[in-house]
Design a protein around this motif. Structure first.
Motif, PDB file in Angstrom:
ATOM      1  N   ASP A  75      35.083   8.539  13.141  1.00 30.38           N
ATOM      2  CA  ASP A  75      33.951   9.400  13.479  1.00 30.38           C
ATOM      3  C   ASP A  75      32.622   8.777  13.059  1.00 30.38           C
ATOM      4  N   GLU A  76      32.638   7.927  12.027  1.00 29.51           N
ATOM      5  CA  GLU A  76      31.405   7.302  11.559  1.00 29.51           C
ATOM      6  C   GLU A  76      30.873   6.263  12.549  1.00 29.51           C
ATOM      7  N   PHE A  77      31.675   5.883  13.519  1.00 26.46           N
ATOM      8  CA  PHE A  77      31.275   4.903  14.526  1.00 26.46           C
ATOM      9  C   PHE A  77      30.654   5.557  15.760  1.00 26.46           C
ATOM     10  N   HIS A  78      30.764   6.891  15.873  1.00 22.48           N
ATOM     11  CA  HIS A  78      30.209   7.578  17.042  1.00 22.48           C
ATOM     12  C   HIS A  78      28.687   7.479  17.050  1.00 22.48           C
ATOM     13  N   PRO A  79      28.104   7.203  18.222  1.00 25.17           N
ATOM     14  CA  PRO A  79      26.644   7.282  18.305  1.00 25.17           C
ATOM     15  C   PRO A  79      26.196   8.742  18.159  1.00 25.17           C
ATOM     16  N   GLU A  80      24.958   8.936  17.791  1.00 21.33           N
ATOM     17  CA  GLU A  80      24.434  10.287  17.560  1.00 21.33           C
ATOM     18  C   GLU A  80      24.591  11.179  18.792  1.00 21.33           C
ATOM     19  N   ALA A  81      24.488  10.614  19.992  1.00 15.31           N
ATOM     20  CA  ALA A  81      24.637  11.418  21.208  1.00 15.31           C
ATOM     21  C   ALA A  81      26.032  12.036  21.289  1.00 15.31           C
ATOM     22  N   ARG A  89      26.944  16.122  21.114  1.00  8.87           N
ATOM     23  CA  ARG A  89      27.784  16.803  22.114  1.00  8.87           C
ATOM     24  C   ARG A  89      28.899  17.594  21.432  1.00  8.87           C
ATOM     25  N   MET A  90      29.584  16.947  20.474  1.00 10.34           N
ATOM     26  CA  MET A  90      30.696  17.628  19.805  1.00 10.34           C
ATOM     27  C   MET A  90      30.197  18.815  18.972  1.00 10.34           C
ATOM     28  N   ALA A 111      27.814  20.669  19.701  1.00 14.75           N
ATOM     29  CA  ALA A 111      27.512  21.715  20.676  1.00 14.75           C
ATOM     30  C   ALA A 111      28.774  22.273  21.335  1.00 14.75           C
ATOM     31  N   GLY A 112      29.938  21.761  20.939  1.00 16.69           N
ATOM     32  CA  GLY A 112      31.196  22.250  21.501  1.00 16.69           C
ATOM     33  C   GLY A 112      31.527  21.647  22.849  1.00 16.69           C
ATOM     34  N   ILE A 113      30.876  20.525  23.188  1.00 18.21           N
ATOM     35  CA  ILE A 113      31.112  19.865  24.478  1.00 18.21           C
ATOM     36  C   ILE A 113      32.078  18.702  24.258  1.00 18.21           C
ATOM     37  N   PRO A 114      33.243  18.728  24.893  1.00 20.36           N
ATOM     38  CA  PRO A 114      34.194  17.623  24.722  1.00 20.36           C
ATOM     39  C   PRO A 114      33.615  16.313  25.254  1.00 20.36           C
ATOM     40  N   LEU A 115      33.949  15.231  24.608  1.00 23.73           N
ATOM     41  CA  LEU A 115      33.559  13.906  25.096  1.00 23.73           C
ATOM     42  C   LEU A 115      34.404  13.556  26.310  1.00 23.73           C
ATOM     43  N   ASP A 116      33.852  12.739  27.193  1.00 23.41           N
ATOM     44  CA  ASP A 116      34.662  12.219  28.292  1.00 23.41           C
ATOM     45  C   ASP A 116      34.928  10.733  28.021  1.00 23.41           C
ATOM     46  N   ASP A 117      35.712  10.124  28.883  1.00 24.87           N
ATOM     47  CA  ASP A 117      36.108   8.741  28.626  1.00 24.87           C
ATOM     48  C   ASP A 117      34.919   7.788  28.568  1.00 24.87           C
ATOM     49  N   SER A 118      33.890   8.034  29.365  1.00 29.32           N
ATOM     50  CA  SER A 118      32.729   7.135  29.320  1.00 29.32           C
ATOM     51  C   SER A 118      32.040   7.185  27.961  1.00 29.32           C
ATOM     52  N   THR A 133      34.090  23.394   6.509  1.00 28.65           N
ATOM     53  CA  THR A 133      32.658  23.678   6.549  1.00 28.65           C
ATOM     54  C   THR A 133      31.834  22.405   6.696  1.00 28.65           C
ATOM     55  N   ASP A 134      32.460  21.264   6.561  1.00 29.39           N
ATOM     56  CA  ASP A 134      31.719  20.006   6.520  1.00 29.39           C
ATOM     57  C   ASP A 134      31.977  19.102   7.720  1.00 29.39           C
ATOM     58  N   HIS A 135      32.379  19.675   8.843  1.00 31.30           N
ATOM     59  CA  HIS A 135      32.726  18.843   9.991  1.00 31.30           C
ATOM     60  C   HIS A 135      32.091  19.406  11.247  1.00 31.30           C
ATOM     61  N   TYR A 136      31.649  18.511  12.140  1.00 32.24           N
ATOM     62  CA  TYR A 136      30.973  18.949  13.362  1.00 32.24           C
ATOM     63  C   TYR A 136      31.922  19.359  14.468  1.00 32.24           C
ATOM     64  N   MET A 137      33.196  19.049  14.336  1.00 29.94           N
ATOM     65  CA  MET A 137      34.155  19.365  15.395  1.00 29.94           C
ATOM     66  C   MET A 137      34.614  20.809  15.226  1.00 29.94           C
ATOM     67  N   SER A 138      34.297  21.638  16.204  1.00 28.26           N
ATOM     68  CA  SER A 138      34.650  23.053  16.096  1.00 28.26           C
ATOM     69  C   SER A 138      36.094  23.285  16.534  1.00 28.26           C
ATOM     70  N   ALA A 139      36.648  24.379  16.055  1.00 21.01           N
ATOM     71  CA  ALA A 139      38.016  24.745  16.431  1.00 21.01           C
ATOM     72  C   ALA A 139      38.124  24.988  17.931  1.00 21.01           C
ATOM     73  N   GLY A 140      36.991  25.293  18.577  1.00 21.25           N
ATOM     74  CA  GLY A 140      36.992  25.521  20.016  1.00 21.25           C
ATOM     75  C   GLY A 140      37.353  24.282  20.820  1.00 21.25           C
ATOM     76  N   LEU A 141      37.226  23.095  20.233  1.00 18.21           N
ATOM     77  CA  LEU A 141      37.563  21.863  20.944  1.00 18.21           C
ATOM     78  C   LEU A 141      39.041  21.468  20.793  1.00 18.21           C
ATOM     79  N   LEU A 142      39.775  22.196  19.968  1.00 17.10           N
ATOM     80  CA  LEU A 142      41.186  21.856  19.755  1.00 17.10           C
ATOM     81  C   LEU A 142      41.981  21.913  21.057  1.00 17.10           C
ATOM     82  N   ASP A 143      41.760  22.937  21.865  1.00 18.90           N
ATOM     83  CA  ASP A 143      42.528  23.063  23.110  1.00 18.90           C
ATOM     84  C   ASP A 143      42.263  21.894  24.047  1.00 18.90           C
TER      85      ASP A 143
END
Length: 186
Positions: A41-47, A51-52, A54-61, A126-136
């Motif tokens: 996760d530390e390698f992800h760009p800020e964009a 997105r994550m 905001a609850g928006i799943p990443l796509d392959d690009s 409480t310390d992570h940007y990935m919401s439970a809504g993205l699990l599915d």
């Protein structure tokens, strides 16, 4: 496998959906063995992080450059004889194929288990940007390890210490003679 000056470097990717315990288990493996740890996760760009958040799943690009950076990180350490353990979702076979383009051999540890257990863990973080809504969405794209992929599947119902000990034993990793050094990031 051994190199000219001792054992060849090992590269372990602890994979699975968010909330499976990848980071905790990978850190513990590092502590037990001295393998250099990093968190994908530390390698992800800020964009991507935005997105994550905001609850928006990443796509392959969004993922391809990130995965290539991770493969390069492992390859760079391999070139100087450093073994690694990486916490990374690696949900699709194609993603794992990119990671395998780094060092010569990558072994995968898939932390898997009941969706509700993982969702419960995610809602308590409480310390992570990935919401439970993205699990599915992560579960929907998850491709389990194929029979030709080097790795194992472990149940997340086990404690992190039990999981790390199982990895060390099953992969025949040597206990650390000194603490793992180096930074956890890129």
């Amino acid at each position: 496998m051994t190199g000219e000056h001792g054992p060849a470097p090992r590269h372990i990717v602890v994979m699975g959906v968010s909330g499976a315990g990848k980071t905790t288990v990978a850190r513990r493996i590092s502590e037990l063995t001295g393998l250099r740890f990093t968190e994908a996760d530390e390698f992800h760009p800020e964009a991507n992080v935005a997105r994550m958040r905001a609850g928006i799943p990443l796509d392959d690009s969004d993922r391809w450059p990130w995965l290539r950076d991770l493969a390069a990180w492992m390859a760079d350490r391999h070139a100087v004889g450093i073994s690694t353990v990486l916490a990374c979702s690696a949900l699709k076979r194609a993603y794992r194929d990119v990671l395998r383009q780094g060092p010569p051999d990558v072994e995968f540890v898939h932390l898997d288990g009941a969706t509700e257990l993982i969702r419960d863990r995610m809602t308590r973080r409480t310390d992570h940007y990935m919401s439970a809504g993205l699990l599915d969405s992560q579960r929907a794209i998850l491709e389990h390890l194929g029979p030709d992929e080097s790795g194992m599947v472990l149940d997340v119902a086990l404690s992190p210490d039990e999981l790390a000990a199982a990895v060390v034993a099953r992969l025949g990793l040597s206990p650390a003679t000194r603490p793992a050094t180096g930074r956890s990031g890129p």
